[in-house]
Design an enzyme around this catalytic site. Structure first.
Site, PDB file in Angstrom:
ATOM      1  N   GLU A   7    -113.129  65.692  -7.752  1.00 24.80           N
ATOM      2  CA  GLU A   7    -113.178  66.372  -6.671  1.00 24.80           C
ATOM      3  C   GLU A   7    -112.063  67.621  -6.550  1.00 24.80           C
ATOM      4  O   GLU A   7    -111.142  66.838  -7.051  1.00 24.80           O
ATOM      5  CB  GLU A   7    -113.031  65.755  -5.212  1.00 24.80           C
ATOM      6  CG  GLU A   7    -114.578  64.836  -5.431  1.00 24.80           C
ATOM      7  CD  GLU A   7    -114.740  63.946  -3.753  1.00 24.80           C
ATOM      8  OE1 GLU A   7    -113.763  64.259  -2.845  1.00 24.80           O
ATOM      9  OE2 GLU A   7    -115.448  63.128  -3.573  1.00 24.80           O
TER      10      GLU A   7
ATOM     11  N   GLY B  96    -104.745  85.317 -39.674  1.00 23.40           N
ATOM     12  CA  GLY B  96    -105.320  86.265 -38.556  1.00 23.40           C
ATOM     13  C   GLY B  96    -106.876  85.967 -38.763  1.00 23.40           C
ATOM     14  O   GLY B  96    -107.786  85.807 -37.763  1.00 23.40           O
TER      15      GLY B  96
ATOM     16  N   GLY C   3    -109.378  61.245 -18.079  1.00 23.95           N
ATOM     17  CA  GLY C   3    -108.175  60.774 -18.072  1.00 23.95           C
ATOM     18  C   GLY C   3    -107.105  61.524 -18.912  1.00 23.95           C
ATOM     19  O   GLY C   3    -107.272  61.360 -20.351  1.00 23.95           O
TER      20      GLY C   3
ATOM     21  N   TYR D 285    -114.278  50.031  -9.207  1.00 19.90           N
ATOM     22  CA  TYR D 285    -114.089  49.176 -10.247  1.00 19.90           C
ATOM     23  C   TYR D 285    -115.242  49.509 -11.535  1.00 19.90           C
ATOM     24  O   TYR D 285    -114.917  49.095 -12.380  1.00 19.90           O
ATOM     25  CB  TYR D 285    -114.322  47.571  -9.903  1.00 19.90           C
ATOM     26  CG  TYR D 285    -113.380  47.232  -8.938  1.00 19.90           C
ATOM     27  CD1 TYR D 285    -112.028  47.002  -9.074  1.00 19.90           C
ATOM     28  CD2 TYR D 285    -113.690  47.424  -7.172  1.00 19.90           C
ATOM     29  CE1 TYR D 285    -111.008  46.802  -7.936  1.00 19.90           C
ATOM     30  CE2 TYR D 285    -112.795  47.122  -6.492  1.00 19.90           C
ATOM     31  CZ  TYR D 285    -111.510  46.740  -6.871  1.00 19.90           C
ATOM     32  OH  TYR D 285    -110.388  46.579  -5.858  1.00 19.90           O
TER      33      TYR D 285
ATOM     34  N   GLU E  15    -116.103  55.465 -22.035  1.00 25.37           N
ATOM     35  CA  GLU E  15    -116.112  57.259 -22.082  1.00 25.37           C
ATOM     36  C   GLU E  15    -114.633  57.472 -22.776  1.00 25.37           C
ATOM     37  O   GLU E  15    -114.794  58.422 -23.751  1.00 25.37           O
ATOM     38  CB  GLU E  15    -115.797  57.559 -20.526  1.00 25.37           C
ATOM     39  CG  GLU E  15    -115.278  59.111 -20.601  1.00 25.37           C
ATOM     40  CD  GLU E  15    -115.290  59.611 -19.301  1.00 25.37           C
ATOM     41  OE1 GLU E  15    -115.490  58.942 -18.102  1.00 25.37           O
ATOM     42  OE2 GLU E  15    -115.129  60.908 -19.102  1.00 25.37           O
ATOM     43  N   ARG E  16    -113.542  56.770 -22.787  1.00 24.44           N
ATOM     44  CA  ARG E  16    -112.371  57.144 -23.582  1.00 24.44           C
ATOM     45  C   ARG E  16    -112.556  56.879 -25.092  1.00 24.44           C
ATOM     46  O   ARG E  16    -112.203  57.598 -25.847  1.00 24.44           O
ATOM     47  CB  ARG E  16    -111.463  56.270 -23.035  1.00 24.44           C
ATOM     48  CG  ARG E  16    -110.918  56.998 -21.693  1.00 24.44           C
ATOM     49  CD  ARG E  16    -109.877  56.234 -20.650  1.00 24.44           C
ATOM     50  NE  ARG E  16    -109.875  56.554 -19.540  1.00 24.44           N
ATOM     51  CZ  ARG E  16    -109.250  56.344 -18.345  1.00 24.44           C
ATOM     52  NH1 ARG E  16    -108.927  54.831 -18.269  1.00 24.44           N
ATOM     53  NH2 ARG E  16    -109.353  56.857 -17.265  1.00 24.44           N
TER      54      ARG E  16
ATOM     55  N   HIS F   8    -105.280  79.512 -41.518  1.00 24.59           N
ATOM     56  CA  HIS F   8    -106.105  80.531 -41.727  1.00 24.59           C
ATOM     57  C   HIS F   8    -105.620  82.059 -41.281  1.00 24.59           C
ATOM     58  O   HIS F   8    -106.264  83.000 -41.590  1.00 24.59           O
ATOM     59  CB  HIS F   8    -107.426  80.346 -40.630  1.00 24.59           C
ATOM     60  CG  HIS F   8    -108.627  79.402 -41.090  1.00 24.59           C
ATOM     61  ND1 HIS F   8    -108.288  77.985 -41.223  1.00 24.59           N
ATOM     62  CD2 HIS F   8    -109.706  79.449 -41.384  1.00 24.59           C
ATOM     63  CE1 HIS F   8    -109.223  77.293 -41.540  1.00 24.59           C
ATOM     64  NE2 HIS F   8    -110.378  78.275 -41.715  1.00 24.59           N
TER      65      HIS F   8
ATOM     66  N   GLU G 228    -101.278  62.124 -19.865  1.00 23.82           N
ATOM     67  CA  GLU G 228    -100.161  61.389 -18.913  1.00 23.82           C
ATOM     68  C   GLU G 228    -100.743  60.088 -18.287  1.00 23.82           C
ATOM     69  O   GLU G 228     -99.925  59.045 -18.079  1.00 23.82           O
ATOM     70  CB  GLU G 228     -99.731  62.360 -17.752  1.00 23.82           C
ATOM     71  CG  GLU G 228     -98.849  63.567 -18.487  1.00 23.82           C
ATOM     72  CD  GLU G 228     -99.810  64.494 -19.073  1.00 23.82           C
ATOM     73  OE1 GLU G 228    -100.933  64.596 -18.875  1.00 23.82           O
ATOM     74  OE2 GLU G 228     -99.260  65.398 -19.699  1.00 23.82           O
TER      75      GLU G 228
HETATM   76  C1  LIG Z   1    -114.340  70.675 -19.033  1.00 18.41           C
HETATM   77  C2  LIG Z   1    -114.181  69.702 -17.949  1.00 18.41           C
HETATM   78  C3  LIG Z   1    -115.325  68.758 -17.913  1.00 18.41           C
HETATM   79  C4  LIG Z   1    -115.170  67.717 -17.067  1.00 18.41           C
HETATM   80  N1  LIG Z   1    -116.315  66.854 -16.783  1.00 18.41           N
HETATM   81  C5  LIG Z   1    -116.118  65.942 -15.743  1.00 18.41           C
HETATM   82  C6  LIG Z   1    -117.248  65.312 -15.455  1.00 18.41           C
HETATM   83  O1  LIG Z   1    -118.164  65.253 -16.155  1.00 18.41           O
HETATM   84  N2  LIG Z   1    -117.175  64.205 -14.422  1.00 18.41           N
HETATM   85  C7  LIG Z   1    -115.987  64.112 -13.559  1.00 18.41           C
HETATM   86  O2  LIG Z   1    -116.258  63.489 -12.590  1.00 18.41           O
HETATM   87  N3  LIG Z   1    -114.927  64.779 -13.950  1.00 18.41           N
HETATM   88  C8  LIG Z   1    -115.064  65.823 -14.960  1.00 18.41           C
HETATM   89  N4  LIG Z   1    -113.893  66.520 -15.340  1.00 18.41           N
HETATM   90  C9  LIG Z   1    -112.611  66.259 -14.607  1.00 18.41           C
HETATM   91  C10 LIG Z   1    -111.502  65.674 -15.154  1.00 18.41           C
HETATM   92  O3  LIG Z   1    -111.945  64.331 -15.429  1.00 18.41           O
HETATM   93  C11 LIG Z   1    -110.312  66.099 -14.528  1.00 18.41           C
HETATM   94  O4  LIG Z   1    -110.008  67.233 -14.704  1.00 18.41           O
HETATM   95  C12 LIG Z   1    -109.054  65.250 -15.013  1.00 18.41           C
HETATM   96  O5  LIG Z   1    -109.329  63.797 -14.647  1.00 18.41           O
HETATM   97  C13 LIG Z   1    -107.640  65.814 -14.158  1.00 18.41           C
HETATM   98  O6  LIG Z   1    -107.915  65.762 -12.991  1.00 18.41           O
HETATM   99  P1  LIG Z   1    -107.278  67.317 -12.234  1.00 18.41           P
HETATM  100  O7  LIG Z   1    -107.839  68.485 -13.173  1.00 18.41           O
HETATM  101  O8  LIG Z   1    -107.688  67.475 -10.920  1.00 18.41           O
HETATM  102  O9  LIG Z   1    -105.666  67.327 -12.674  1.00 18.41           O
HETATM  103  P2  LIG Z   1    -104.613  66.526 -11.796  1.00 18.41           P
HETATM  104  O10 LIG Z   1    -104.954  65.221 -11.395  1.00 18.41           O
HETATM  105  O11 LIG Z   1    -104.388  67.540 -10.793  1.00 18.41           O
HETATM  106  O12 LIG Z   1    -103.468  66.960 -12.779  1.00 18.41           O
HETATM  107  C14 LIG Z   1    -102.576  67.701 -12.972  1.00 18.41           C
HETATM  108  C15 LIG Z   1    -101.392  67.451 -13.990  1.00 18.41           C
HETATM  109  O13 LIG Z   1    -100.501  66.219 -13.344  1.00 18.41           O
HETATM  110  C16 LIG Z   1    -100.579  65.089 -14.200  1.00 18.41           C
HETATM  111  N5  LIG Z   1    -100.668  64.039 -13.294  1.00 18.41           N
HETATM  112  C17 LIG Z   1    -101.429  63.625 -12.447  1.00 18.41           C
HETATM  113  N6  LIG Z   1    -101.125  62.416 -12.041  1.00 18.41           N
HETATM  114  C18 LIG Z   1    -100.000  61.954 -12.775  1.00 18.41           C
HETATM  115  C19 LIG Z   1     -99.440  60.859 -12.515  1.00 18.41           C
HETATM  116  N7  LIG Z   1     -99.797  59.666 -11.823  1.00 18.41           N
HETATM  117  N8  LIG Z   1     -98.319  60.770 -13.722  1.00 18.41           N
HETATM  118  C20 LIG Z   1     -98.036  61.679 -14.340  1.00 18.41           C
HETATM  119  N9  LIG Z   1     -98.635  62.928 -14.468  1.00 18.41           N
HETATM  120  C21 LIG Z   1     -99.783  63.069 -13.572  1.00 18.41           C
HETATM  121  C22 LIG Z   1    -101.956  65.413 -14.875  1.00 18.41           C
HETATM  122  O14 LIG Z   1    -101.587  64.525 -16.137  1.00 18.41           O
HETATM  123  C23 LIG Z   1    -102.064  66.719 -15.329  1.00 18.41           C
HETATM  124  O15 LIG Z   1    -101.196  67.264 -16.375  1.00 18.41           O
HETATM  125  C24 LIG Z   1    -114.053  67.455 -16.306  1.00 18.41           C
HETATM  126  C25 LIG Z   1    -112.951  68.439 -16.183  1.00 18.41           C
HETATM  127  C26 LIG Z   1    -113.004  69.514 -17.342  1.00 18.41           C
HETATM  128  C27 LIG Z   1    -111.835  70.552 -17.641  1.00 18.41           C
END
Ligand SMILES: Cc1cc2nc3c(=O)[nH]c(=O)nc-3n(C[C@H](O)[C@H](O)[C@H](O)COP(=O)(O)OP(=O)(O)OC[C@H]3O[C@@H](n4cnc5c(N)ncnc54)[C@H](O)[C@@H]3O)c2cc1C
Length: 381
Positions: free
Chosen positions: A127, A340, A364, A233, A242-243, A338, A367
């Site tokens: 969200e 340009g 995830g 959970y 997933e990972r 590659h 970080e």
């Molecule tokens: C193309 C795309 C497809 C996606 N598909 C899905 C999907 O199908 N379903 C779904 O639910 N989500 C999906 N996502 C969401 C994705 O999982 C999130 O973007 C991701 O988990 C990071 O959340 P955020 O973008 O809000 O970044 P944030 O959580 O705001 O993080 C911003 C920065 O702060 C760092 N940060 C945050 N917390 C910490 C911490 N505790 N310690 C150190 N650093 C931290 C992060 O590593 C990052 O560098 C998708 C995202 C993209 C871009």
């Protein structure tokens, strides 16, 4: 050493041939149209590629994580991450929790048509205010007799525009934090559920990514997936596969980037010979090969542990971290080799370079992977 048997290698050959024939010629067209046609997903379902890790009674080929791993690695190898995301999210993270945690009725309704490629799924957790912090989800699900009423919004949801069903995380007890989250199955045509807009991304163009909106969206109580308030959970358990899936796909694309760079360096002529006449280029290609091999070893090791039912949270996090960072590094080095031409859209290396960037963010971030590993090392006070 790798965990695959001869049967897995035969499956790999079959998948590789299928992808070369049915997918590779269309990648650019699907990237342009910003979607994958349903017919091809149906075809893959018919061939059994969506049920490689699903029991036969639900239309699959049997529980076999290594077989599904082969699919993900091969999807990565064709350097079409938008397509790989569409399939990966459906098979690996949307249908998977229904299969693992769903009731018999839910499996009949979603897993059987999901395996056949007739229904495609999405997983909606993120969200605007809840990214890395999954527990901060604010979408609410309020019980009303034999229904739940959902309200809230989701962002960055892969398959968000074209999915038939959505596994949605919502709070059933908001005051209880992560202990107050549940999962729900929402059908696309449910009143009160809207696809707000398709998002415009840097890469992975064939994969549709959407913002979703729920407004007084009533769903029968039987659409709850798993126990009430246990959703967090289940999400954490789902993350393991997933990972691994992301690690496998990116490993495939890292190898593809290396192959593209090797081919180019052998043929491109400058200063009277191929680029490989320069030691710096040769050594760079060797460095890339070493990094890909390191990522492969770690990913296969985590996969092997996972497939044998051994706790692999640390290794899976290490594999996701390493494979995605490697894929970005190798794609960048390959583009540099590659020159340009690498920056031109007609050369496929640019697609790997653009597409791999997000793998360090979704599923995830790097970080967060380090935080999980740090916790496991006893470093977090
Ligand atoms: C193309 C795309 C497809 C996606 N598909 C899905 C999907 O199908 N379903 C779904 O639910 N989500 C999906 N996502 C969401 C994705 O999982 C999130 O973007 C991701 O988990 C990071 O959340 P955020 O973008 O809000 O970044 P944030 O959580 O705001 O993080 C911003 C920065 O702060 C760092 N940060 C945050 N917390 C910490 C911490 N505790 N310690 C150190 N650093 C931290 C992060 O590593 C990052 O560098 C998708 C995202 C993209 C871009």
């Amino acid at each position: 050493m790798h965990p695959f048997t001869r049967e897995h290698e035969e499956l790999r050959n079959a998948i590789r041939q299928f992808l070369q024939k049915e997918i590779v010629p269309h990648v650019e067209e699907w990237e342009q149209s910003r979607r994958v046609p349903r017919e091809i997903l149906h075809k893959m379902g018919n061939l059994g590629y969506f049920g490689l890790n699903i029991a036969e009674e639900y239309g699959g080929g049997g529980d076999n994580p290594l077989a599904e791993a082969v699919l993900h690695e091969e999807l990565g190898r064709i350097n079409a991450s938008g397509f790989a995301n569409t399939v990966g999210v459906h098979v690996g993270i949307a249908m998977r929790p229904v299969y693992r945690f769903g009731t018999e009725e839910q499996k009949q309704k979603y897993v059987i048509p999901g395996v056949a490629g007739e229904k495609i799924g999405a997983l909606a957790i993120t969200e605007p205010g809840a990214g890395s912090d999954v527990a901060a989800v604010r979408t609410k699900a309020v019980r009303d007799a034999d229904h739940y009423v959902l309200s809230g919004n989701k962002i960055f949801i892969t398959n968000g525009v074209y999915a038939d069903f959505y596994v949605v995380a919502a709070k059933t007890a908001p005051e209880a934090g992560h202990r107050g989250m549940s999962l729900f199955l929402v059908d696309r045509d449910t009143p009160g559920f809207y696809v707000q807009r398709q998002l415009d991304k840097v890469g992975n163009h064939a994969s549709d990514t959407a913002e979703l909106f729920f407004e007084d969206c009533r769903i029968p109580a039987g659409q709850r997936l798993g126990e009430e308030n246990r959703g967090f959970y289940l999400v954490m358990q789902n993350f393991q596969w997933e990972r691994l899936m992301i690690a496998l796909q990116t490993l495939g694309t890292a190898q593809a980037s290396l192959d593209l760079a090797v081919d180019y360096a052998k043929t491109r002529q400058q200063f009277g010979g191929p680029l490989t006449q320069f030691q710096v280029i040769r050594h760079r290609l060797v460095d890339m090969a070493v990094e890909v091999e390191k990522a492969r070893r770690l990913t296969y090791h985590a996969l092997d542990l996972y497939a044998r039912g051994i706790d692999a949270v640390t290794e899976t996090s290490m594999a996701k971290l390493t494979a995605t960072e490697t894929a970005c590094l190798v794609a960048d080095m390959a583009l540099q080799i590659h020159g340009g031409y690498g920056y031109m859209n007609e050369y496929p290396i640019q697609r790997a370079w653009r597409d791999m960037r997000v793998t360090r963010i979704y599923g995830g971030t790097s970080e967060i992977m380090k935080e999980i590993i740090a916790k496991r090392m006893g470093l977090v006070p």
